[in-house]
Scaffold this motif. Structure first.
Motif, PDB file in Angstrom:
ATOM      1  N   UNK A  89       0.859  -1.192   0.000  1.00 58.05           N
ATOM      2  CA  UNK A  89       0.000   0.000   0.000  1.00 58.05           C
ATOM      3  C   UNK A  89       0.889   1.234   0.000  1.00 58.05           C
ATOM      4  N   UNK A  90       0.426   2.269  -0.688  1.00 59.03           N
ATOM      5  CA  UNK A  90       1.178   3.531  -0.721  1.00 59.03           C
ATOM      6  C   UNK A  90       0.191   4.684  -0.814  1.00 59.03           C
ATOM      7  N   UNK A  91       0.271   5.585   0.151  1.00 59.30           N
ATOM      8  CA  UNK A  91      -0.631   6.738   0.207  1.00 59.30           C
ATOM      9  C   UNK A  91       0.230   7.982   0.361  1.00 59.30           C
ATOM     10  N   UNK A  92       0.161   8.873  -0.611  1.00 61.99           N
ATOM     11  CA  UNK A  92       1.085  10.008  -0.682  1.00 61.99           C
ATOM     12  C   UNK A  92       0.327  11.325  -0.601  1.00 61.99           C
ATOM     13  N   UNK A  93       0.767  12.184   0.333  1.00 60.64           N
ATOM     14  CA  UNK A  93       0.361  13.588   0.366  1.00 60.64           C
ATOM     15  C   UNK A  93       1.636  14.419   0.325  1.00 60.64           C
ATOM     16  N   UNK A  94       1.485  15.728   0.216  1.00 60.48           N
ATOM     17  CA  UNK A  94       2.673  16.573   0.117  1.00 60.48           C
ATOM     18  C   UNK A  94       3.567  16.452   1.358  1.00 60.48           C
ATOM     19  N   UNK A  95       2.952  16.405   2.556  1.00 58.94           N
ATOM     20  CA  UNK A  95       3.736  16.499   3.790  1.00 58.94           C
ATOM     21  C   UNK A  95       3.570  15.292   4.703  1.00 58.94           C
ATOM     22  N   UNK A  96       2.989  14.229   4.185  1.00 58.91           N
ATOM     23  CA  UNK A  96       2.936  12.955   4.908  1.00 58.91           C
ATOM     24  C   UNK A  96       2.787  11.844   3.887  1.00 58.91           C
ATOM     25  N   UNK A  97       3.593  10.810   4.038  1.00 58.80           N
ATOM     26  CA  UNK A  97       3.554   9.690   3.103  1.00 58.80           C
ATOM     27  C   UNK A  97       3.575   8.391   3.899  1.00 58.80           C
ATOM     28  N   UNK A  98       2.672   7.463   3.528  1.00 57.59           N
ATOM     29  CA  UNK A  98       2.571   6.182   4.223  1.00 57.59           C
ATOM     30  C   UNK A  98       2.745   5.047   3.230  1.00 57.59           C
ATOM     31  N   UNK A  99       3.609   4.101   3.589  1.00 58.19           N
ATOM     32  CA  UNK A  99       3.832   2.934   2.743  1.00 58.19           C
ATOM     33  C   UNK A  99       3.811   1.686   3.601  1.00 58.19           C
ATOM     34  N   UNK A 100       3.297   0.588   3.027  1.00 56.47           N
ATOM     35  CA  UNK A 100       3.241  -0.673   3.739  1.00 56.47           C
ATOM     36  C   UNK A 100       3.539  -1.839   2.835  1.00 56.47           C
ATOM     37  N   UNK A 101       4.199  -2.862   3.393  1.00 57.53           N
ATOM     38  CA  UNK A 101       4.517  -4.065   2.627  1.00 57.53           C
ATOM     39  C   UNK A 101       4.314  -5.282   3.517  1.00 57.53           C
ATOM     40  N   UNK A 102       3.973  -6.397   2.871  1.00 54.86           N
ATOM     41  CA  UNK A 102       3.998  -7.681   3.565  1.00 54.86           C
ATOM     42  C   UNK A 102       5.438  -8.173   3.581  1.00 54.86           C
ATOM     43  N   UNK A 103       5.866  -8.664   4.715  1.00 50.69           N
ATOM     44  CA  UNK A 103       7.247  -9.140   4.844  1.00 50.69           C
ATOM     45  C   UNK A 103       7.227 -10.564   5.402  1.00 50.69           C
TER      46      UNK A 103
END
Length: 624
Positions: free
Chosen positions: A172-186
């Protein structure tokens, strides 16, 4: 709005003005029952609040409420599904300090009560709300938010909410100008996983960061898990504006949410300030103590543009990391060496001093004045010995235990015994004046002991109790980064500095009186023959009284005036870490110094010197 007068000018301190009704906004996304069809009101905590749009009550035709609450064209409410219904109100509101505080509170409540099944839609809405108050153009507004811990609350809230993000197809990847969130299964057999961020710092520049999970850490995983990382390019600067201590964040803030089995991660930070002489420090944000802690990370490499850190992840304390630059922080190995060596010699010498006093006590306390003098010396040595031991305990508690209550207790007793040290030196100064000036006034031993204990321990106890009672309820007793009195927020350190400097001034006056008394020629002595003798006696007794009455602590004023001068720090550390005071062995030479006709004060040059270390004032006074 609150203002303070500084440098004869009124300056804003707090701005709590707001036009958002966050209770109503929260009610929209948390209400599961059908909305009332008339009146535009809903019950909240026993009362009624109007639904708001841009801070104003909503009026219109029947059914407009559904549109306002984010219902789609088919009339099905999706507000609980993705929080989208409150986005227009928030984004249209100005990011003034009062609104910032309310939005932080809203995000906190969402994280605590509405963080089940965090899907992409919810995370996007949450990020858009957070992005509104993380904008680089409104960083200065954070300085006027009433709650100084608002930025820390925001960080903890985002970490909590993002940590529950559900991953679609393993990422998952959710991008804003001043906050960014990324997630992966590991999972265990992954060769290594990394999160790369490149984000806008301001209108003219970008900044990058990277989170990497080493392969050896992934081998610890018992099952397939998820890893979440959040990047904040502006949050470091926001934390700076909210705090009064001089700490400068020189990169983006990177947060991680990992399985408990994973403890170490590699982080790469691009520097904001890329000057050659700016050194970096890898740090983790301590969630419980709300401060940057250098013990969470170790630096792997540092060049002019970036820093690589190895950090220890802990799901309760350390989840966010960054790099600091501290041009105002004086860090020199010489000062640390002087402090450590001086402290060790101090404890050894004080134990030796008290042992000798115990052995020869009955031989050196045969007269009232010698008893009183040695009584003061023993209590000065005892107070300093306990304070030195407590200093070590406080350092251990802060460095390893990370326990707030233990840190408060260590600080209280450290404050008490250092004050006791000064008040016993003050008592000794009064005793010298008594021997010089009140020649025909006799004080009994019991009266002296009662008075001395009241001054030596009673006054410090009163000051210490009042300090903790006044400042601890407001979380302003401890300073950030050490088990010691706070300065920047509550000025609790004044409860140590003011009494100490006051006693130094009084004892300096005592030394002046001694010098004046000694300078008077005896009857029948020749002027020329007496001048040299007077100079020798004055020099010896000034050298004796200066450390005994704690006058070397007065050099701490130079550090207060110029806290960045290495010369002042080293000079003071040497003067106080290797301070030499007389301790009695019980064998007093026959030579006696008469300081005035009938004076009972005698010079007893002892055969043993007791080293007393005063720990460097760069750890106690108004520096870092």
């Amino acid at each position: 709005m609150s203002f303070v007068c500084k440098d004869r000018k009124w300056q804003m301190f707090i701005d709590a003005c707001a036009n958002l009704d966050v209770q109503s906004l929260f009610q929209r996304i948390s209400e599961h029952e059908p909305l009332p069809s008339s009146g535009g009101h809903v019950s909240v905590a026993g009362g009624h609040l109007p639904f708001v749009g841009g801070g104003k009550p909503v009026h219109g035709k029947p059914g407009d409420e559904a549109k306002h609450f984010g219902a789609d064209d088919h009339g099905n409410s999706n507000c609980q599904a993705d929080f989208s219904c409150i986005i227009p109100d928030i984004l249209s509101s100005p990011a003034i300090p009062g609104n910032i505080a309310d939005i932080v509170e809203l995000l906190k409540n969402i994280s605590l009560m509405l963080s089940e099944n965090v899907n992409r839609g919810k995370m996007q809405s949450y990020s858009r709300i957070a992005n509104h108050i993380l904008n680089s153009s409104i960083i200065s507004n954070w300085a006027f938010v009433r709650d100084r811990n608002a930025s820390s609350t925001l960080l903890d809230s985002v970490n909590l909410f993002a940590g529950k993000l559900l991953l679609r197809n393993g990422s998952e990847s959710i991008q804003e100008h001043f906050i960014s969130t990324k997630g992966y299964s590991i999972y265990k057999n992954t060769s290594g996983k990394s999160f790369d961020f490149s984000m806008e710092l301001n209108k003219t520049s970008n900044i990058s960061g990277r989170v990497a999970i080493p392969e050896e850490e992934l081998l610890k995983l018992p099952r397939t898990s998820k890893a979440i990382s959040i990047a904040f390019p502006t949050l470091g600067a926001i934390i700076e504006t909210s705090r009064l201590d001089p700490v400068f964040v020189n990169g983006m803030v990177l947060s991680v949410s990992l399985p408990e089995e994973l403890q170490h991660i590699l982080l790469t930070f691009e520097k904001v300030n890329k000057l050659e002489n700016v050194k970096a420090q890898c740090v983790g944000w301590h969630s419980a103590e709300r401060r940057w802690d250098s013990k969470a990370c170790k630096m792997k490499s540092d060049n002019i543009s970036s820093v690589v850190c190895m950090c220890k992840h802990h799901h309760r304390t350390f989840k966010s990391f960054s790099i600091l630059m501290s041009p105002t922080m004086l860090r020199n190995v010489v000062l640390d060496y002087i402090t450590c060596v001086g402290l060790g010699l101090s404890i050894f010498s004080l134990v030796l001093c008290l042992t000798i006093e115990t052995v020869v006590w009955h031989h050196v306390t045969k007269t009232e004045i010698t008893y009183m003098r040695h009584f003061c010396l023993v209590n000065i040595a005892t107070s300093l010995l306990i304070a030195d031991i407590l200093f070590i305990v406080a350092a251990i508690v802060h460095n390893t235990a990370l326990n707030y209550r233990l840190c408060v207790a260590a600080t209280f007793f450290l404050h008490f015994f250092y004050l006791a040290l000064f008040f016993w030196m003050f008592t000794l100064g009064l005793l010298i004046l008594y021997g010089l000036l009140l020649v025909f006034f006799k004080i009994t031993r019991s009266a002296f002991i009662a008075t001395a204990f009241s001054i030596g321990y009673g006054c410090p106890l009163l000051i210490s109790i009042l300090t903790v009672a006044i400042t601890e309820p407001k979380n302003g007793y401890l300073r950030s980064g050490a088990c010691w009195l706070n300065w920047y927020e509550t000025k609790a350190l004044l409860a140590f500095v003011v009494p100490a400097l006051g006693i130094i001034v009084v004892n300096l006056a005592v030394v002046v009186v001694v010098v004046v008394k000694m300078g008077r020629p005896s009857i029948g002595d020749g002027c020329k023959s007496q001048d040299l003798s007077n100079m020798i006696r004055i020099s010896k007794n000034v050298a004796l009284l200066t450390p005994l009455l704690g006058l070397t602590w007065g050099f701490g004023l130079a550090i207060i005036i110029d806290s960045h001068s290495l010369a002042f720090h080293v000079t003071f550390a040497l003067l106080n870490a290797f301070q030499v005071n007389p301790a009695s062995l019980g064998i007093v030479p026959s030579q006696t110094l008469t300081l005035g006709k009938g004076s009972r004060l005698k010079r007893g040059w002892q055969h043993v010197l007791c080293l007393k270390s005063r720990l460097s004032l760069h750890l106690i006074y108004l520096t870092q």
